[in-house]
Design a protein around this motif. Sequence first.
Motif, short mmCIF file in Angstrom:
data_model
loop_
_atom_site.label_atom_id
_atom_site.label_comp_id
_atom_site.label_asym_id
_atom_site.label_seq_id
_atom_site.Cartn_x
_atom_site.Cartn_y
_atom_site.Cartn_z
N MET A 1 0.84 -1.21 -0.01
CA MET A 1 -0.22 0.10 -0.12
C MET A 1 0.86 1.37 0.07
O MET A 1 1.80 1.31 0.87
CB MET A 1 -1.07 -0.01 1.24
CG MET A 1 -1.87 -1.17 1.17
SD MET A 1 -2.99 -1.29 2.71
CE MET A 1 -2.16 -2.21 3.53
N THR A 2 0.55 2.24 -0.92
CA THR A 2 1.41 3.36 -0.96
C THR A 2 0.55 4.70 -1.15
O THR A 2 -0.48 4.61 -2.02
CB THR A 2 2.26 3.07 -2.21
OG1 THR A 2 3.03 1.72 -2.11
CG2 THR A 2 3.18 4.28 -2.41
N VAL A 3 0.73 5.76 -0.63
CA VAL A 3 0.18 6.85 -1.02
C VAL A 3 0.88 7.46 -2.44
O VAL A 3 2.13 7.54 -2.50
CB VAL A 3 0.63 7.87 0.08
CG1 VAL A 3 -0.20 9.41 -0.45
CG2 VAL A 3 -0.15 7.60 1.41
N GLN A 4 -0.02 7.75 -3.22
CA GLN A 4 0.47 8.13 -4.74
C GLN A 4 0.22 9.61 -4.96
O GLN A 4 -0.76 10.18 -4.11
CB GLN A 4 -0.54 7.47 -5.65
CG GLN A 4 -0.11 5.83 -5.52
CD GLN A 4 1.00 5.33 -6.09
OE1 GLN A 4 1.64 5.90 -6.76
NE2 GLN A 4 1.54 4.58 -5.46
N PRO A 5 0.73 10.09 -5.59
CA PRO A 5 0.63 11.74 -5.96
C PRO A 5 -0.56 11.81 -6.75
O PRO A 5 -1.23 10.71 -7.25
CB PRO A 5 1.69 12.00 -6.91
CG PRO A 5 2.94 10.97 -6.86
CD PRO A 5 2.14 9.60 -6.42
N VAL A 6 -1.28 13.05 -6.36
CA VAL A 6 -2.55 13.34 -6.80
C VAL A 6 -2.61 14.04 -8.27
O VAL A 6 -1.90 14.96 -8.28
CB VAL A 6 -3.64 14.19 -5.84
CG1 VAL A 6 -4.72 14.22 -6.52
CG2 VAL A 6 -3.54 13.13 -4.52
N ARG A 7 -3.25 13.70 -9.15
CA ARG A 7 -3.36 14.41 -10.31
C ARG A 7 -4.13 15.61 -10.37
O ARG A 7 -5.22 15.44 -9.87
CB ARG A 7 -3.70 13.48 -11.57
CG ARG A 7 -3.08 12.37 -11.76
CD ARG A 7 -1.63 12.60 -12.07
NE ARG A 7 -0.73 11.25 -12.18
CZ ARG A 7 -0.20 10.81 -13.47
NH1 ARG A 7 -0.87 11.48 -14.60
NH2 ARG A 7 0.52 9.73 -13.45
N LEU A 8 -3.64 16.64 -10.92
CA LEU A 8 -4.50 18.02 -10.75
C LEU A 8 -5.20 18.39 -12.11
O LEU A 8 -4.85 17.53 -13.25
CB LEU A 8 -3.71 19.12 -10.49
CG LEU A 8 -2.91 18.71 -9.15
CD1 LEU A 8 -1.77 19.90 -8.84
CD2 LEU A 8 -3.50 18.43 -8.07
N PHE A 9 -6.31 19.06 -11.98
CA PHE A 9 -6.79 19.79 -13.04
C PHE A 9 -5.92 20.14 -14.19
O PHE A 9 -4.94 20.72 -13.88
CB PHE A 9 -7.59 21.12 -12.44
CG PHE A 9 -8.36 21.68 -13.75
CD1 PHE A 9 -9.89 21.26 -13.80
CD2 PHE A 9 -7.76 22.94 -14.42
CE1 PHE A 9 -10.49 22.05 -14.87
CE2 PHE A 9 -8.58 23.48 -15.35
CZ PHE A 9 -9.95 23.15 -15.70
N GLY A 10 -6.26 19.65 -15.34
CA GLY A 10 -5.17 19.85 -16.48
C GLY A 10 -4.61 18.69 -16.90
O GLY A 10 -4.12 18.62 -18.15
N ASP A 11 -4.46 17.79 -16.01
CA ASP A 11 -3.70 16.45 -16.53
C ASP A 11 -5.10 15.74 -17.42
O ASP A 11 -5.99 15.50 -16.73
CB ASP A 11 -3.56 15.54 -15.28
CG ASP A 11 -2.80 14.35 -15.55
OD1 ASP A 11 -3.21 13.74 -16.64
OD2 ASP A 11 -1.95 14.06 -14.90
N PRO A 12 -4.43 15.24 -18.63
CA PRO A 12 -5.58 14.51 -19.61
C PRO A 12 -6.10 13.47 -18.87
O PRO A 12 -7.21 13.02 -19.34
CB PRO A 12 -4.68 14.37 -20.85
CG PRO A 12 -3.46 15.15 -20.61
CD PRO A 12 -3.30 15.50 -19.26
N VAL A 13 -5.51 12.63 -18.04
CA VAL A 13 -6.31 11.68 -17.58
C VAL A 13 -7.57 11.65 -16.74
O VAL A 13 -8.16 11.06 -16.68
CB VAL A 13 -4.99 10.70 -16.30
CG1 VAL A 13 -4.98 11.54 -15.25
CG2 VAL A 13 -5.64 9.31 -16.53
N LEU A 14 -7.55 12.95 -16.31
CA LEU A 14 -8.88 13.43 -15.65
C LEU A 14 -10.17 13.61 -16.80
O LEU A 14 -11.26 13.69 -16.22
CB LEU A 14 -8.55 14.39 -14.62
CG LEU A 14 -7.67 14.53 -13.70
CD1 LEU A 14 -7.33 15.86 -12.98
CD2 LEU A 14 -8.01 13.50 -12.53
N ARG A 15 -9.67 13.95 -18.09
CA ARG A 15 -10.71 14.27 -18.83
C ARG A 15 -11.25 13.06 -19.82
O ARG A 15 -12.01 13.12 -20.57
CB ARG A 15 -10.21 15.23 -19.83
CG ARG A 15 -9.74 16.46 -18.91
CD ARG A 15 -10.91 17.02 -17.94
NE ARG A 15 -11.96 17.75 -18.76
CZ ARG A 15 -13.12 18.21 -18.40
NH1 ARG A 15 -13.27 17.91 -17.26
NH2 ARG A 15 -13.99 18.58 -19.27
#
Length: 194
Positions: A1-15
Amino acid sequence: MTVQPVRLFGDPVLRARADEVAAFDKDVSQLVADLTDTMRASGGVGMAGPQIGVGSRVFVYDTVQAARAGTPRAGHLINPTYEVIGDETQTGIEGCLSIPGLRYDVTRALRVIARGVDMRGEPVEFEAEGLLARCVQHETDHLEGVLYLERLDQATRKQAMRAVRESEWFTTGKTVMSAAEVLDSRPAAAGQER
């Protein structure tokens, strides 16, 4: 189990629409664990795969309220869908761990039936109301490539986009942020940021 970085608005993976999960193996179990750890470290009540850069239809949740006795308050859903129950709506503050520091009123269905499978591929179904229903709808939106800002009325959306463009993380071009940074960026009155 690992805490991962959070992707922010503007990252294409979120769209992008996330892909269906077909294999229920240790990778899926690891994804659920990573999402749970990252959600909790970020101070959220829900988190979807795309928010840590994984385009899979998986989300986790941990709400302090549940619709009724027997409704889960914490868990995960894979390949989720939901069905709105009735016409009642709720308007309340939402935030998003991928749009840190901003919160706006969003209107959503008051009650839903959530369906999906767990990490073993076993069917899951529950009725959700209030915060849990809001969380199910918000996280399912993430899996469709929809951010909560799109649920705002036109005037509020315009205000929100201006606030995003003025945010320190946006002006510096960040597309990822550590869970600790996301937690630190929460507004003083934040209670249910997702």
